[in-house]
Design a protein around this motif. Structure first.
Motif, short mmCIF file in Angstrom:
data_model
loop_
_atom_site.label_atom_id
_atom_site.label_comp_id
_atom_site.label_asym_id
_atom_site.label_seq_id
_atom_site.Cartn_x
_atom_site.Cartn_y
_atom_site.Cartn_z
N ALA A 54 21.43 -0.95 -89.00
CA ALA A 54 22.45 -1.73 -89.72
C ALA A 54 23.23 -0.84 -90.67
O ALA A 54 22.67 0.11 -91.23
N VAL A 55 24.51 -1.15 -90.86
CA VAL A 55 25.31 -0.38 -91.82
C VAL A 55 25.52 -1.13 -93.13
O VAL A 55 26.02 -0.57 -94.09
N ALA A 56 25.15 -2.41 -93.13
CA ALA A 56 25.37 -3.21 -94.35
C ALA A 56 24.29 -4.28 -94.48
O ALA A 56 23.71 -4.72 -93.48
N TYR A 57 24.03 -4.67 -95.73
CA TYR A 57 23.15 -5.80 -96.03
C TYR A 57 23.89 -6.77 -96.92
O TYR A 57 24.63 -6.35 -97.82
N LYS A 58 23.70 -8.05 -96.64
CA LYS A 58 24.45 -9.08 -97.37
C LYS A 58 23.50 -10.17 -97.88
O LYS A 58 23.24 -11.15 -97.18
N LEU A 75 16.84 -10.59 -106.51
CA LEU A 75 18.12 -10.03 -106.06
C LEU A 75 18.33 -8.65 -106.68
O LEU A 75 18.71 -7.69 -105.98
N GLU A 76 18.05 -8.54 -107.97
CA GLU A 76 18.22 -7.27 -108.68
C GLU A 76 17.30 -6.20 -108.08
O GLU A 76 17.71 -5.06 -107.83
N LYS A 77 16.05 -6.57 -107.79
CA LYS A 77 15.12 -5.60 -107.20
C LYS A 77 15.57 -5.19 -105.81
O LYS A 77 15.44 -4.02 -105.41
N THR A 78 16.15 -6.12 -105.07
CA THR A 78 16.59 -5.82 -103.70
C THR A 78 17.76 -4.84 -103.71
O THR A 78 17.74 -3.84 -102.98
N ILE A 79 18.76 -5.06 -104.56
CA ILE A 79 19.91 -4.15 -104.58
C ILE A 79 19.49 -2.79 -105.16
O ILE A 79 19.93 -1.74 -104.68
N THR A 80 18.60 -2.80 -106.15
CA THR A 80 18.12 -1.53 -106.71
C THR A 80 17.36 -0.74 -105.63
O THR A 80 17.53 0.48 -105.50
N TYR A 81 16.56 -1.43 -104.84
CA TYR A 81 15.80 -0.78 -103.77
C TYR A 81 16.75 -0.19 -102.72
O TYR A 81 16.59 0.96 -102.28
N LEU A 82 17.76 -0.96 -102.35
CA LEU A 82 18.74 -0.47 -101.36
C LEU A 82 19.46 0.76 -101.89
O LEU A 82 19.57 1.78 -101.19
N ASN A 83 19.95 0.69 -103.12
CA ASN A 83 20.73 1.81 -103.67
C ASN A 83 19.87 3.06 -103.85
O ASN A 83 20.35 4.18 -103.67
N ALA A 84 18.59 2.88 -104.19
CA ALA A 84 17.72 4.04 -104.42
C ALA A 84 17.26 4.68 -103.11
O ALA A 84 17.15 5.90 -103.01
N ASN A 85 16.99 3.85 -102.11
CA ASN A 85 16.36 4.37 -100.88
C ASN A 85 17.32 4.55 -99.71
O ASN A 85 17.08 5.40 -98.85
N TYR A 86 18.35 3.76 -99.67
CA TYR A 86 19.31 3.83 -98.54
C TYR A 86 20.73 3.81 -99.10
O TYR A 86 21.50 2.87 -98.84
#
Ligand SMILES: O=c1ccn([C@@H]2O[C@H](COP(=O)(O)O)[C@@H](O)[C@H]2O)c(=O)[nH]1
Length: 271
Positions: A54-58, A75-86
């Motif tokens: 996938a190229v995006a998560y929504k 939600l905050e943990k999810t976006i932080t996880y995405l930005n840190a790892n992918y």
């Protein structure tokens, strides 16, 4: 993220798939409910299993807001996880915001500065001064609702206003907004037959296309009318991927569904 970075990722992964993280506690595997943050645990496993496809998560913010402060934390943990790892993936807060100017600025700060999403969905109904505050953010993207996937889209969006359908007015007028280069548009996969007309007005813009999978939209049809030189499409599937299984194998099952769509996209890009 710049549009060029998004396009490069699409070519690298041979995918223009966006996975919708619409987490409903009644639908996730029961064993996760014992965890401290079941929503985040679910998202983390889905993201880890699918990030190469996938190229995006929504995340749709409704599914987090419904659980109050705990949901917003997830939600905050999810976006932080995405930005840190992918950090290569494009992130979309599907929040459908928009209000008078100073309020829109606060919405934009919430999603672009505090949560650090790459983009947010915005309703165009309140017009220019409600949309431009979002567009002022450099390398952030405002995804304007143009022609939505639901049946109610025909209530207003396709109605004739001064000789032109309302969704066409939205597309045309929004092109004149300051920093309109930061605009993308939502067009439902269930409205594929309209995409040819849409492309005449906005040939170069990215379209976020929800409605394949659970809502019955057809990927091939969307691509037939919607692809442009930069691919120009992000095809979203939420329930069709994340709820592929409600057992312990849920992440693997989600990856299999994502792979099916990625393979179809790869074939389309090669043809
Ligand atoms: O026109 C629209 C705009 C937004 N959505 C959102 O996309 C997903 C679709 O989920 P599925 O489970 O793949 O049907 C969901 O978050 C909607 O709120 C849309 O469907 N149509």
């Amino acid at each position: 993220m710049t549009t060029q970075e998004l396009v490069a990722q699409i070519h690298e992964k041979q995918s223009f798939l966006c996975i919708g993280l619409d987490v409903d506690l009644n639908k996730i595997p029961k064993h996760l409910l014992d965890k401290e943050d079941p929503i985040f645990e679910f998202n983390k496993a889905i993201i880890d299993a699918t990030h190469h496809l996938a190229v995006a998560y929504k995340p749709n913010t409704a599914f987090y807001e419904a659980y109050g402060i705990k949901g917003w934390k997830s939600l905050e943990k999810t976006i932080t996880y995405l930005n840190a790892n992918y950090p290569e993936v494009f992130t979309i807060a599907d929040a459908k915001r928009g209000d008078i100017g100073n309020t829109s600025t606060m919405y934009a700060k919430a999603f672009f500065e505090d949560l650090e999403f790459d983009s947010v969905t915005v309703a165009p109904y309140m017009g220019k001064d409600s949309v431009e505050p979002f567009l002022a953010f450099e390398n952030k993207h405002t995804i304007l609702l143009a022609l939505t996937s639901n049946q109610g889209a025909f209530d207003f969006q396709t109605k004739n206003v001064e000789g032109k359908e309302l969704y066409k007015q939205v597309l045309e007028v929004s092109k004149s907004y300051k920093n309109s280069k930061n605009l993308m548009y939502v067009v439902g996969a269930t409205k594929a037959e309209f995409i040819g007309e849409i492309r005449k007005i906005i040939p170069d813009s990215f379209l976020l296309v929800p409605g394949v999978g659970a809502q019955g939209g057809n990927l091939q049809e969307v691509c037939r009318y919607g692809l442009n030189d930069q691919v120009g499409l992000l095809i979203n599937s939420s329930r069709g991927i994340i709820y592929a299984s409600d057992g312990a194998d849920y992440a693997k099952a989600a990856a299999e569904k994502a792979l099916e769509l990625q393979k179809q996209m790869e074939n389309i890009l090669k043809s």
